[in-house]
Design an enzyme around this catalytic site. Sequence first.
Site, PDB file in Angstrom:
ATOM      1  N   HIS A  92       0.862  -1.186   0.000  1.00  0.00           N
ATOM      2  CA  HIS A  92       0.000   0.000   0.000  1.00  0.00           C
ATOM      3  C   HIS A  92       0.897   1.234   0.000  1.00  0.00           C
ATOM      4  O   HIS A  92       2.110   1.130   0.121  1.00  0.00           O
ATOM      5  CB  HIS A  92      -0.961  -0.002   1.191  1.00  0.00           C
ATOM      6  CG  HIS A  92      -0.286   0.063   2.533  1.00  0.00           C
ATOM      7  ND1 HIS A  92       0.540  -0.947   3.014  1.00  0.00           N
ATOM      8  CD2 HIS A  92      -0.310   1.009   3.513  1.00  0.00           C
ATOM      9  CE1 HIS A  92       0.976  -0.623   4.211  1.00  0.00           C
ATOM     10  NE2 HIS A  92       0.493   0.564   4.535  1.00  0.00           N
ATOM     11  N   HIS A  96       1.330   3.852   2.026  1.00  0.00           N
ATOM     12  CA  HIS A  96       1.843   4.569   3.187  1.00  0.00           C
ATOM     13  C   HIS A  96       3.361   4.636   3.062  1.00  0.00           C
ATOM     14  O   HIS A  96       4.001   3.692   2.601  1.00  0.00           O
ATOM     15  CB  HIS A  96       1.428   3.872   4.481  1.00  0.00           C
ATOM     16  CG  HIS A  96       0.059   4.266   4.946  1.00  0.00           C
ATOM     17  ND1 HIS A  96      -0.705   3.484   5.774  1.00  0.00           N
ATOM     18  CD2 HIS A  96      -0.687   5.384   4.683  1.00  0.00           C
ATOM     19  CE1 HIS A  96      -1.852   4.088   6.016  1.00  0.00           C
ATOM     20  NE2 HIS A  96      -1.869   5.246   5.366  1.00  0.00           N
ATOM     21  N   ASP A 145       5.986   4.372   4.896  1.00  0.00           N
ATOM     22  CA  ASP A 145       6.931   3.409   5.461  1.00  0.00           C
ATOM     23  C   ASP A 145       6.996   2.118   4.655  1.00  0.00           C
ATOM     24  O   ASP A 145       7.801   1.233   4.974  1.00  0.00           O
ATOM     25  CB  ASP A 145       6.589   3.110   6.924  1.00  0.00           C
ATOM     26  CG  ASP A 145       5.160   2.643   7.136  1.00  0.00           C
ATOM     27  OD1 ASP A 145       4.256   3.186   6.492  1.00  0.00           O
ATOM     28  OD2 ASP A 145       4.944   1.728   7.962  1.00  0.00           O
ATOM     29  N   HIS A 152      -6.981  -2.017   5.808  1.00  0.00           N
ATOM     30  CA  HIS A 152      -6.169  -0.980   6.427  1.00  0.00           C
ATOM     31  C   HIS A 152      -6.818   0.366   6.122  1.00  0.00           C
ATOM     32  O   HIS A 152      -7.921   0.421   5.558  1.00  0.00           O
ATOM     33  CB  HIS A 152      -4.740  -1.071   5.885  1.00  0.00           C
ATOM     34  CG  HIS A 152      -3.743  -0.274   6.653  1.00  0.00           C
ATOM     35  ND1 HIS A 152      -3.700  -0.252   8.023  1.00  0.00           N
ATOM     36  CD2 HIS A 152      -2.723   0.540   6.240  1.00  0.00           C
ATOM     37  CE1 HIS A 152      -2.721   0.520   8.430  1.00  0.00           C
ATOM     38  NE2 HIS A 152      -2.117   1.019   7.364  1.00  0.00           N
ATOM     39  N   ASP A 194      -0.040  -4.037   6.014  1.00  0.00           N
ATOM     40  CA  ASP A 194      -0.655  -3.753   7.296  1.00  0.00           C
ATOM     41  C   ASP A 194      -2.136  -4.160   7.242  1.00  0.00           C
ATOM     42  O   ASP A 194      -2.773  -4.048   6.198  1.00  0.00           O
ATOM     43  CB  ASP A 194      -0.574  -2.272   7.599  1.00  0.00           C
ATOM     44  CG  ASP A 194       0.835  -1.733   7.692  1.00  0.00           C
ATOM     45  OD1 ASP A 194       1.778  -2.449   7.311  1.00  0.00           O
ATOM     46  OD2 ASP A 194       1.001  -0.571   8.083  1.00  0.00           O
TER      47      ASP A 194
END
Length: 304
Positions: free
Chosen positions: A63, A65, A67, A143, A213
């Site tokens: 995804h 994000h 990180d 998520h 996540d």
Amino acid sequence: MEPFKVHILGCGSALPTLRHNPSSQVVEIREKQFMIDCGEGTQTQMRRSRVGFNKVMAIFISHIHGDHCFGLIGMLSSFGLLGRTMPLSIYGPKELGPILDTLLTTFCNDFDYEIKFHAVDTSRQEVVYEDRSLTVETIPLKHRLPCAGYLFREKPTLPHIRRDMIDFYRIPISQINNIKNGASWIDEEGNVIPNSRLTRPADPPRSYAYCSDTCYLPGLADRLKDVTCLYHESTYADEDEDKAQKYFHSTARQAAMVARDAGVGRLLLGHYSSKYNTEDVLLQQAKEVFAESSLTSEGMVVTL
């Protein structure tokens, strides 16, 4: 048995610390390498782990994000600077496509290798990559943004030849492939030597699932039945279950519940919150549910 390894390059969560880097792994199977996620600092971790830059065949992003993808454009730039010519496929949610186009146009418009982006449907479990030795499936996760895990499945191999039997019955080398594919042998006297006497069973296919996540999904276990090894995010301990629910993450205990219900062989914990100075509490709580739980750490190599 051919090598099937997972190189842990980063197993921290959003905030890098002196102990952990953001998410990234390299799956090595039959001399091919596939990257999963590419957080900040991944290139440095690859060098420390002695993972070759030019062997990465594809990158799978769960995804968008930061990180999980802030290290991607730097990685692609380094590939170009190192003279890469082999095409590279990148798999990820469709939302990554326009961002990737902008970054490539700005920073990577003069390299000698082709980058192919493949948008994955994060709502479906389907095969998105396949070659002669493995398949890679998406795993729908839940998520704050569209997110998918990835399931690497080794394809079944042919039986092992029993060299002693081949020599005993004086079977020509030219017949080895036929025997591997199930043929029996008829000797000079007309006796049928069954294939089972000439071969040993093939090694059982191995599989590796990456789930990060996601909030706790009880139904996720049905998608992961009997996986050899599962990496499942374990961002929080029991005391922070409310935060896990709020931010669509999982606790270590919840990760272990998925592993237990799926009947996996081994659970790897990761994506730790930076609030913990040690992950011992996460491991303890996971082991209370699933004994074959272990912590990941940078530089760790997991052999399946």
